[in-house]
Design a protein around this motif. Structure first.
Motif, PDB file in Angstrom:
ATOM      1  N   ALA A  59       8.879   5.152  -0.185  1.00 40.60           N
ATOM      2  CA  ALA A  59       9.859   4.070  -0.077  1.00 40.60           C
ATOM      3  C   ALA A  59      10.249   3.797   1.374  1.00 40.60           C
ATOM      4  O   ALA A  59      10.465   2.641   1.749  1.00 40.60           O
ATOM      5  CB  ALA A  59      11.093   4.397  -0.900  1.00 40.60           C
ATOM      6  N   ALA A  60      10.336   4.835   2.188  1.00 40.27           N
ATOM      7  CA  ALA A  60      10.750   4.635   3.581  1.00 40.27           C
ATOM      8  C   ALA A  60       9.729   3.805   4.346  1.00 40.27           C
ATOM      9  O   ALA A  60      10.091   2.907   5.114  1.00 40.27           O
ATOM     10  CB  ALA A  60      10.965   5.978   4.271  1.00 40.27           C
TER      11      ALA A  60
ATOM     12  N   VAL B 252       0.840  -1.201   0.000  1.00 39.46           N
ATOM     13  CA  VAL B 252       0.000   0.000   0.000  1.00 39.46           C
ATOM     14  C   VAL B 252       0.875   1.251   0.000  1.00 39.46           C
ATOM     15  O   VAL B 252       0.607   2.206  -0.733  1.00 39.46           O
ATOM     16  CB  VAL B 252      -0.967  -0.011   1.202  1.00 39.46           C
ATOM     17  N   TYR B 253       1.935   1.249   0.782  1.00 37.53           N
ATOM     18  CA  TYR B 253       2.813   2.421   0.802  1.00 37.53           C
ATOM     19  C   TYR B 253       3.535   2.601  -0.530  1.00 37.53           C
ATOM     20  O   TYR B 253       3.879   3.722  -0.909  1.00 37.53           O
ATOM     21  CB  TYR B 253       3.798   2.354   1.969  1.00 37.53           C
ATOM     22  N   ARG B 254       3.766   1.536  -1.258  1.00 37.29           N
ATOM     23  CA  ARG B 254       4.335   1.673  -2.604  1.00 37.29           C
ATOM     24  C   ARG B 254       3.365   2.409  -3.517  1.00 37.29           C
ATOM     25  O   ARG B 254       3.794   3.136  -4.415  1.00 37.29           O
ATOM     26  CB  ARG B 254       4.679   0.298  -3.173  1.00 37.29           C
ATOM     27  N   LEU B 255       2.065   2.232  -3.309  1.00 37.80           N
ATOM     28  CA  LEU B 255       1.075   2.969  -4.097  1.00 37.80           C
ATOM     29  C   LEU B 255       1.203   4.471  -3.851  1.00 37.80           C
ATOM     30  O   LEU B 255       0.934   5.276  -4.739  1.00 37.80           O
ATOM     31  CB  LEU B 255      -0.347   2.502  -3.760  1.00 37.80           C
ATOM     32  N   TYR B 256       1.583   4.837  -2.642  1.00 41.61           N
ATOM     33  CA  TYR B 256       1.807   6.243  -2.295  1.00 41.61           C
ATOM     34  C   TYR B 256       3.166   6.737  -2.782  1.00 41.61           C
ATOM     35  O   TYR B 256       3.442   7.927  -2.763  1.00 41.61           O
ATOM     36  CB  TYR B 256       1.763   6.443  -0.776  1.00 41.61           C
ATOM     37  N   GLY B 257       4.057   5.806  -3.123  1.00 38.25           N
ATOM     38  CA  GLY B 257       5.412   6.184  -3.502  1.00 38.25           C
ATOM     39  C   GLY B 257       6.297   6.482  -2.315  1.00 38.25           C
ATOM     40  O   GLY B 257       7.300   7.172  -2.442  1.00 38.25           O
TER      41      GLY B 257
ATOM     42  N   ALA C  95      16.564  -3.182  -1.381  1.00 34.06           N
ATOM     43  CA  ALA C  95      17.687  -2.477  -0.749  1.00 34.06           C
ATOM     44  C   ALA C  95      17.426  -0.971  -0.687  1.00 34.06           C
ATOM     45  O   ALA C  95      17.777  -0.309   0.300  1.00 34.06           O
ATOM     46  CB  ALA C  95      18.978  -2.760  -1.500  1.00 34.06           C
ATOM     47  N   GLU C  96      16.788  -0.413  -1.728  1.00 36.25           N
ATOM     48  CA  GLU C  96      16.514   1.020  -1.754  1.00 36.25           C
ATOM     49  C   GLU C  96      15.490   1.397  -0.681  1.00 36.25           C
ATOM     50  O   GLU C  96      15.638   2.406   0.005  1.00 36.25           O
ATOM     51  CB  GLU C  96      15.990   1.453  -3.130  1.00 36.25           C
ATOM     52  N   GLU C  97      14.461   0.569  -0.552  1.00 31.93           N
ATOM     53  CA  GLU C  97      13.449   0.855   0.468  1.00 31.93           C
ATOM     54  C   GLU C  97      14.022   0.698   1.870  1.00 31.93           C
ATOM     55  O   GLU C  97      13.734   1.505   2.751  1.00 31.93           O
ATOM     56  CB  GLU C  97      12.247  -0.079   0.283  1.00 31.93           C
TER      57      GLU C  97
END
Length: 174
Positions: free
Chosen positions: A53-54, A46-51, A68-70
């Motif tokens: 990453a953290a 769901v947070y990926r839908l918001y963009g 790794a980026e997240e």
């Protein structure tokens, strides 16, 4: 409401475009079932839908197939081990983790926090991993022209108001 019913509602919310409601339901599931990694994984989606990453990294932190980026974004936002412990919202011993990787991550994070704070920490006692924040007053610079002028102006203003009040009261009795 059971976990399966809640997940079904999350699916319905996402299908209907109610992303904030799906996020809220998943946060409730993570709170109710902190050792279950499935709601955490769904929350990361769901947070990926918001963009964000953290936040995606936060909820995938205990997964071996995490990005790794997240993960780096999560660790940058929650820089100290204590802040990461609080953000993960884990409760109970590490041994109840669903996977060996998750258990290792939790043990390593708790150990890093204990080393940084110099005392033992416990997942079930958030006060044990709170970092002490000390506030101090800025150093005094003594008397400055600006401070004297501002203080004098305030003094004159107060005296002037009191004098007007006294004159007004006196005029009532004349």
């Amino acid at each position: 409401m059971s976990q399966m019913n809640t997940l079904a509602r999350v699916d319905a919310d996402l299908a209907a475009g109610r992303i904030p409601m799906a996020r809220q339901r998943l946060r409730g599931l993570v709170s109710s079932f902190p050792s279950d990694l499935a709601p955490r994984r769904r929350l990361a989606e769901v947070y990926r839908l918001y963009g964000d990453a953290a936040q995606a990294g936060r909820w995938m932190y205990l997964e071996e197939d995490r990005s790794a980026e997240e993960t780096a974004a999560f660790e940058a936002r929650y820089a100290s081990p204590g802040a990461r412990m609080k953000a993960l919202a884990w409760r109970g011993p590490e041994s109840v983790a669903a996977t060996a990787f998750a258990e290792e991550q939790l043990i390593a994070l708790r150990a890093a926090c204990a080393e940084r704070l110099g005392r033992p920490v416990d997942w079930d006692d958030p006060d044990s991993y709170e970092e002490e924040v000390r506030f101090s007053a800025p150093p005094s610079e003594g008397w400055t022209l600006r401070g004297v002028v501002m203080g004098g102006g305030c003094f004159v203003g107060v005296v002037g108001h009191v004098w007007l009040w006294v004159l007004g009261v006196m005029s009532l009795f004349e």
